[in-house]
Motif scaffolding. Structure first.
Motif, PDB file in Angstrom:
ATOM      1  N   GLY A   1      79.150 -26.445  67.836  1.00  9.33           N
ATOM      2  CA  GLY A   1      81.088 -27.031  67.336  1.00  9.33           C
ATOM      3  C   GLY A   1      81.525 -25.610  67.943  1.00  9.33           C
ATOM      4  N   ASN A   2      83.051 -25.921  67.137  1.00  2.75           N
ATOM      5  CA  ASN A   2      83.782 -24.839  67.003  1.00  2.75           C
ATOM      6  C   ASN A   2      83.046 -23.249  67.027  1.00  2.75           C
ATOM      7  N   ARG A   3      82.163 -23.227  65.886  1.00  5.25           N
ATOM      8  CA  ARG A   3      81.745 -21.969  64.981  1.00  5.25           C
ATOM      9  C   ARG A   3      80.834 -21.328  65.740  1.00  5.25           C
ATOM     10  N   GLY A   4      79.663 -22.310  66.415  1.00  9.36           N
ATOM     11  CA  GLY A   4      78.464 -21.762  67.532  1.00  9.36           C
ATOM     12  C   GLY A   4      79.142 -21.479  67.876  1.00  9.36           C
ATOM     13  N   THR A   5      79.791 -22.766  69.204  1.00 13.45           N
ATOM     14  CA  THR A   5      80.405 -21.497  70.523  1.00 13.45           C
ATOM     15  C   THR A   5      81.372 -19.509  70.814  1.00 13.45           C
ATOM     16  N   THR A   6      81.900 -20.284  69.846  1.00 11.35           N
ATOM     17  CA  THR A   6      83.075 -18.838  69.515  1.00 11.35           C
ATOM     18  C   THR A   6      82.277 -17.850  69.004  1.00 11.35           C
ATOM     19  N   MET A   7      82.191 -17.720  67.133  1.00 14.17           N
ATOM     20  CA  MET A   7      82.203 -16.499  66.471  1.00 14.17           C
ATOM     21  C   MET A   7      80.656 -16.437  67.113  1.00 14.17           C
ATOM     22  N   TRP A   8      79.407 -16.912  67.670  1.00 17.32           N
ATOM     23  CA  TRP A   8      77.483 -17.111  67.319  1.00 17.32           C
ATOM     24  C   TRP A   8      78.000 -16.952  68.835  1.00 17.32           C
ATOM     25  N   GLY A   9      78.380 -17.028  69.432  1.00 12.77           N
ATOM     26  CA  GLY A   9      78.077 -17.925  71.281  1.00 12.77           C
ATOM     27  C   GLY A   9      79.152 -16.982  72.076  1.00 12.77           C
ATOM     28  N   ARG A  10      80.189 -17.192  72.306  1.00 14.65           N
ATOM     29  CA  ARG A  10      80.857 -16.503  73.154  1.00 14.65           C
ATOM     30  C   ARG A  10      81.302 -14.770  72.775  1.00 14.65           C
ATOM     31  N   GLU A  11      82.215 -15.301  71.214  1.00 17.55           N
ATOM     32  CA  GLU A  11      82.409 -13.680  70.795  1.00 17.55           C
ATOM     33  C   GLU A  11      81.569 -12.640  70.850  1.00 17.55           C
TER      34      GLU A  11
END
Length: 412
Positions: A16-26
């Motif tokens: 979801g949003n958090r996994g994709t951004t905080m713990w993925g791309r970022e």
């Protein structure tokens, strides 16, 4: 040993949003020196594929968690799935030989807390909980002032959190709107707030008395529809969400909804919503500090107000996150001394990144070797458990009446 072999091999579960951004791309953009994404797991492979593209990774995709663990043997698993599924994934990850970072809340019930704590003790692995608010520069400074004894021993706290009618409404569009999935916002959202209190006060909550009702969303709405995209009331509804206007959300949720039926723009006025949107609680701590707490989810402002009352003075903060006027890009802490001691205004500039720099500081603490945790900000499963237990007790008090005691034996 080479730098590459020193990197922690991690698997991301939940895109979801958090996994994709905080713990993925970022995470990969800023900490690739310390971590390597080796696998992505989601029951919805279309969403996982979209997330992988956004992250900029070529890690293999899995719908089956056990298969991923067996084939990849990651050092670390980061769990970003719906709250009620955390315990099963965490336990299987620990038993598979991995450490775990869990998005908040740790889980949703006392039984699931016990299961996680038992598995952690049994396997000797570590569980971290993503309590990024502890790491914000302003929270860090408040913690320092408390530990320095700036206002003496604390006797009470006033703590009030405001979610605006965009952020707050989002919880009622998604799976969070059901107690069985999120434990209610007393667990899902307030886990942050209760953890901050536990950390600030360096004590455990022992009893809670609360009131909570669904007063704005759900069946209180003047009309409702199947979802925003198909709603006949979209012109008149102030909560209408146009997913197509947000390329990120549209890509991550709209087409993938054909796989699992989960839509991101569900009606905030669905009659089946069963969590409260207006919450208050009184909490007593083991060290006899008394707390007055509230959470509102449909405000024209976003942010919080917190004040610590002590024998020698008061520490006060009004943190602005979003409001229909302009505030400086900094937080102002008021340190007010008793007996004519005057007031000190302490300005804390906002830092880059989510939560005014808290997200970056937390990732530094977890992943960079030799980080100094002098304020005890890194949160393990016990911290996660205590905040959830407080939320569970608050929900029970609101629904059943009376004061609910918190049993610390649930986390030992």
């Amino acid at each position: 040993m080479s730098q590459a072999t020193q990197r922690r091999r991690y698997a991301l579960v939940g895109t979801g949003n958090r996994g994709t951004t905080m713990w993925g791309r970022e995470l990969l953009n800023g900490w690739s020196e310390y971590v390597e994404l080796v696998g992505i797991c989601d029951v919805n492979l279309m969403r996982a594929e979209r997330a992988r593209t956004m992250i900029g990774s070529d890690a293999p995709l899995y719908a089956n968690f056990d298969r991923m663990m067996a084939e990849l043997r990651p050092d670390l698993v980061i769990v970003c799935t719906p709250d009620d599924t955390h315990d099963d994934i965490i336990v299987r990850a620990l038993e598979g030989g991995a450490d775990v970072i869990s998005e908040k809340p740790l889980t949703t019930t006392r039984e699931k807390i016990a299961r996680i704590r038992d598995a952690e003790a049994r396997t000797g692995r570590r569980v971290d909980v993503s309590f990024n608010y502890r790491f914000s520069p302003t929270a860090s400074r408040i913690k320092e002032l408390i530990e320095e004894g700036a206002i003496g021993d604390i006797t009470s706290v006033d703590f009030h959190w405001y979610l605006d009618n965009q952020h707050g409404a989002d919880y009622f569009r998604r799976w969070h709107a059901f107690t069985a999935r999120s434990g209610s916002l007393f667990v899902h959202k307030a886990t942050h707030h209760f953890d901050l209190l536990n950390w600030y006060l360096d004590s455990d909550p022992v009893e809670v008395k609360s009131f909570a009702q669904l007063l704005h969303y759900g069946r209180n709405g003047p009309f409702r529809g199947p979802r925003c995209k198909l709603c006949p009331h979209k012109i008149e509804c102030p909560y209408y969400l146009d997913l197509a206007a947000d390329p990120f959300l549209d890509a991550l949720y709209e087409d993938p909804s054909t796989v699992d039926g989960y839509v991101r723009d569900a009606c905030v006025f669905r009659e089946e919503i069963d969590i409260p949107d207006t919450m208050t609680a009184t909490i007593r701590y083991r060290n006899n500090v008394q707390v007055s707490y509230s959470l509102n989810t449909y405000m024209p402002i976003e942010g919080h107000h917190i004040a610590f009352n002590g024998h020698k003075g008061r520490i006060e903060l009004r943190q602005f996150e979003k409001q229909p006027w302009t505030e400086p890009p900094a937080d102002k802490i008021l340190l007010v001394k008793s007996f004519g001691g005057g007031v000190e205004r302490i300005w804390i500039p906002h830092e880059p990144g989510g939560h005014y720099g808290g997200d970056n500081r937390m990732r530094d603490m977890i992943f960079k070797p030799g980080s100094n945790d002098r304020l005890r900000q890194r949160a393990g499963s016990r911290a996660g458990a205590m905040s959830v237990l407080c939320g569970i007790a608050a929900l029970e008090s609101a629904r059943e009446g009376g004061t609910v005691e918190i049993d610390p034996l649930a986390v030992w």
